[in-house]
Motif scaffolding. Sequence first.
Motif, PDB file in Angstrom:
ATOM      1  N   UNK A   1     -24.703   9.368  43.346  1.00 14.98           N
ATOM      2  CA  UNK A   1     -25.856  10.064  42.784  1.00 14.98           C
ATOM      3  C   UNK A   1     -26.954   9.084  42.414  1.00 14.98           C
ATOM      4  N   UNK A   2     -27.773   9.456  41.453  1.00  8.07           N
ATOM      5  CA  UNK A   2     -28.944   8.642  41.125  1.00  8.07           C
ATOM      6  C   UNK A   2     -28.551   7.342  40.421  1.00  8.07           C
ATOM      7  N   UNK A   3     -27.533   7.380  39.574  1.00  8.26           N
ATOM      8  CA  UNK A   3     -27.061   6.147  38.945  1.00  8.26           C
ATOM      9  C   UNK A   3     -26.367   5.259  39.968  1.00  8.26           C
ATOM     10  N   UNK A   4     -25.511   5.856  40.791  1.00  6.48           N
ATOM     11  CA  UNK A   4     -24.768   5.073  41.771  1.00  6.48           C
ATOM     12  C   UNK A   4     -25.659   4.436  42.814  1.00  6.48           C
ATOM     13  N   UNK A   5     -26.668   5.177  43.283  1.00 10.63           N
ATOM     14  CA  UNK A   5     -27.572   4.629  44.296  1.00 10.63           C
ATOM     15  C   UNK A   5     -28.310   3.409  43.764  1.00 10.63           C
ATOM     16  N   UNK A   6     -28.815   3.505  42.529  1.00 13.45           N
ATOM     17  CA  UNK A   6     -29.557   2.368  41.971  1.00 13.45           C
ATOM     18  C   UNK A   6     -28.630   1.203  41.644  1.00 13.45           C
ATOM     19  N   UNK A   7     -27.427   1.502  41.155  1.00  9.40           N
ATOM     20  CA  UNK A   7     -26.477   0.427  40.863  1.00  9.40           C
ATOM     21  C   UNK A   7     -26.151  -0.349  42.134  1.00  9.40           C
ATOM     22  N   UNK A   8     -25.930   0.377  43.235  1.00 12.70           N
ATOM     23  CA  UNK A   8     -25.609  -0.283  44.501  1.00 12.70           C
ATOM     24  C   UNK A   8     -26.794  -1.111  44.996  1.00 12.70           C
ATOM     25  N   UNK A   9     -27.998  -0.525  44.940  1.00 12.70           N
ATOM     26  CA  UNK A   9     -29.186  -1.229  45.437  1.00 12.70           C
ATOM     27  C   UNK A   9     -29.454  -2.499  44.641  1.00 12.70           C
ATOM     28  N   UNK A  10     -29.349  -2.415  43.311  1.00 11.93           N
ATOM     29  CA  UNK A  10     -29.685  -3.575  42.489  1.00 11.93           C
ATOM     30  C   UNK A  10     -28.612  -4.656  42.576  1.00 11.93           C
ATOM     31  N   UNK A  11     -27.347  -4.258  42.658  1.00 14.50           N
ATOM     32  CA  UNK A  11     -26.290  -5.258  42.825  1.00 14.50           C
ATOM     33  C   UNK A  11     -26.459  -5.988  44.151  1.00 14.50           C
TER      34      UNK A  11
ATOM     35  N   UNK B   1     -25.060  -2.911  52.245  1.00 11.21           N
ATOM     36  CA  UNK B   1     -24.207  -2.061  51.411  1.00 11.21           C
ATOM     37  C   UNK B   1     -23.287  -1.247  52.317  1.00 11.21           C
ATOM     38  N   UNK B   2     -21.999  -1.258  52.012  1.00 10.23           N
ATOM     39  CA  UNK B   2     -21.037  -0.429  52.745  1.00 10.23           C
ATOM     40  C   UNK B   2     -20.908   0.914  52.047  1.00 10.23           C
ATOM     41  N   UNK B   3     -21.116   1.992  52.794  1.00  7.43           N
ATOM     42  CA  UNK B   3     -20.967   3.342  52.266  1.00  7.43           C
ATOM     43  C   UNK B   3     -19.628   3.894  52.742  1.00  7.43           C
ATOM     44  N   UNK B   4     -18.786   4.308  51.796  1.00  7.42           N
ATOM     45  CA  UNK B   4     -17.422   4.736  52.116  1.00  7.42           C
ATOM     46  C   UNK B   4     -17.179   6.111  51.510  1.00  7.42           C
ATOM     47  N   UNK B   5     -16.599   7.013  52.308  1.00 13.59           N
ATOM     48  CA  UNK B   5     -16.284   8.351  51.816  1.00 13.59           C
ATOM     49  C   UNK B   5     -14.857   8.394  51.293  1.00 13.59           C
ATOM     50  N   UNK B   6     -14.686   8.977  50.111  1.00 12.77           N
ATOM     51  CA  UNK B   6     -13.362   9.100  49.522  1.00 12.77           C
ATOM     52  C   UNK B   6     -13.461   9.363  48.034  1.00 12.77           C
ATOM     53  N   UNK B   7     -12.315   9.678  47.416  1.00  9.41           N
ATOM     54  CA  UNK B   7     -12.276   9.944  45.978  1.00  9.41           C
ATOM     55  C   UNK B   7     -11.328   8.965  45.298  1.00  9.41           C
ATOM     56  N   UNK B   8     -11.836   8.274  44.278  1.00  9.06           N
ATOM     57  CA  UNK B   8     -10.991   7.374  43.495  1.00  9.06           C
ATOM     58  C   UNK B   8     -10.089   8.201  42.587  1.00  9.06           C
ATOM     59  N   UNK B   9      -8.802   7.839  42.529  1.00 10.73           N
ATOM     60  CA  UNK B   9      -7.876   8.581  41.669  1.00 10.73           C
ATOM     61  C   UNK B   9      -7.347   7.731  40.518  1.00 10.73           C
ATOM     62  N   UNK B  10      -7.301   6.405  40.704  1.00 11.58           N
ATOM     63  CA  UNK B  10      -6.986   5.561  39.549  1.00 11.58           C
ATOM     64  C   UNK B  10      -7.440   4.134  39.808  1.00 11.58           C
ATOM     65  N   UNK B  11      -7.540   3.387  38.713  1.00 12.82           N
ATOM     66  CA  UNK B  11      -8.027   2.012  38.787  1.00 12.82           C
ATOM     67  C   UNK B  11      -6.891   1.058  39.129  1.00 12.82           C
ATOM     68  N   UNK B  12      -7.254  -0.024  39.805  1.00 13.33           N
ATOM     69  CA  UNK B  12      -6.354  -1.159  39.962  1.00 13.33           C
ATOM     70  C   UNK B  12      -6.584  -2.099  38.784  1.00 13.33           C
ATOM     71  N   UNK B  13      -5.516  -2.615  38.215  1.00 13.69           N
ATOM     72  CA  UNK B  13      -5.616  -3.493  37.049  1.00 13.69           C
ATOM     73  C   UNK B  13      -4.861  -4.785  37.303  1.00 13.69           C
TER      74      UNK B  13
END
Length: 628
Positions: free
Chosen positions: A12-22, A118-130
């Motif tokens: 979304x709008x936060x994710x797009x800007x986060x990706x662009x600025x990083x 930027x790599x755009x990947x389709x999928x849903x995160x279900x849990x974090x790696x720690x």
Amino acid sequence: MPNADVLVLGGGHAGAEAAAMAARRGARVVLLTQQLETIGQMSCNPAIGGIAKGTVAREVDALGGVMGRATDRSMLQFRMLNQSKGPAVASPRAQCDRALYRSAVRHLLETVPSKHPIRLVQGMAVHFLLQGGRVTGVVTSDGRRLEARAVVITTGTFLRGQIHVGTHLTIPAGRAGEPPAVEISQHLSDLGLTVERFKTGTPPRVDGRAVNFSVMQRQDSDSAPYWFSFHERAGHPDPIPSWLTWAGEPVKELVRRHIAESALYGGAISVAGPRYCPSVEDKIVRFPDAPRHQVFLEPEGRDTAELYVGGLSTSLPPDVQLAMLRLVPGLEAVEMTRPGYAIEYDYIPPTQCEATLAIRGVPGLYSAGQINGTTGYEEAAGQGVVAGLNAAASALDLEPVRLGRDEAYCGVLVDDLVTRGVDEPYRLFTSRAEHRLLLRQDNALRRLAPTAIRLGLWTDAERRAAEERLEAEEAVHRLAVDTAISPSEAAPLLASADSDQLAEPVRVVELVKRPGIPLEAALAAAGVTVEAEHAEWAAIEIRYAGYLGKERDAAARLRRLEASPLPDDLEYAGFEQLSIEARHKLAAIRPRTIAQAGRIPGVSPADLQHLLVAVMRRQRTVSRETPP
């Protein structure tokens, strides 16, 4: 080796800007989103800007983000709001083509100037790696592992999202037609974070072919061209009008009769929603004496007849929504293309974040957007910029970025969130900024150019163009100071402004201090031609010189307080001179500076004074105990 330096969850709008600025900061970026086709989706009104929000959009653009360029490429209509109230609150707003905006965001992300695409990947995160308590990536629902040095979570309304239409229809969804993110929300709780819930909503849409526009008030675009982006000049096709009508007593009576069927008032939802974007049910309950409420019909796109019905956000059943629409003047024969709905979702109280939007106690994890308790595309984008820059800094061992309250509305936004927290979805207003005369839409590039240059966010071409623009603005200011205008040259201008005529020649800088005398016109009368967009900054600097000087002095005093750091290891519980509430709030938020401590609700001026004394006493003790 990790798949990326920075992994962004959500497009979304936060994710797009986060990706662009990083990416602009040099990071290898992967953006993971449920559907690649919905990157940059405008889930509610397809509009960018508004009060304070338009300035944020320009700040995002000034630093190299995508929002301004995408807005210009998809603009259907433009209006400068609050222009008559002065430059501190003048706010650009554009109605956009929903599909074109989404397409523009994706194209801009795929072509962002950076070392690594930027790599755009389709999928849903279900849990974090720690690893050792640090977030190092995610696992997707289909078992893929995406590893990164820093992760930015920008999940919008998808965390355990539930759509409500009436009291009997509840649909698990993050947005209409898209499933919620359930497992990742639970994992946030498992990491020890507090997770709470908010709600928001959206109005129905209608088929514009059945609308009787003849009984409505037409609202046209401003005639002067305007671009949100400082970096490019996209073409503007012919604008499309919006329309104003009203929800009067028949609508109010219908809503009152069916209020118990609303998800909000029928008991299906009990959490807080955005006070400044209320549902029609809220308006009628909270303002019973208001004779009518505004309803705006705004275009969804250039190639569709569908219209957004602003002002009628609702969670009533679909049949009641249609009946309500047909009671609005001009909509008597309308067909509803999509019903409105309310949506309930998880967020993390943002006082759990640092000023970098790193989540405290969970190394490697950053958050931005509605997950931090905000509402609005622009608020999300501003946070995305801050989180993306700092996630890249963490991954690449670079300096963190903290924007000051006197530097950007993005700085006001983040400081409000992490210092004051939220008890309802947070929306920016000009009134939230104590230095709003310094934080104008016209000077966003000038304010943020030093940061963009220091961090290396611009291409060489962008830097040259920015420097040329800023120099052109300063040249106009110098011309106003150096150019004299005679009484005869000034006479027509002064007559049109109903101002006293000159007795002798004066400098243009003196003439334009009078009300109603435009700088560009005054210079033209004196035989000097300048670009209107280059004259805007100079005119404000001239007319408001005294006020601007006072604002800059106040900002300098604030910076001195911001330069008074508080040690990270202060044991606030032991400062018995402080009130119990102050000790609790200071320990929870752990402010970085004396100035930030003073902005925490519940910390009184007396508490702040006691804190200063305690810190100074501690510093003297440490100095005595430290061997020379």
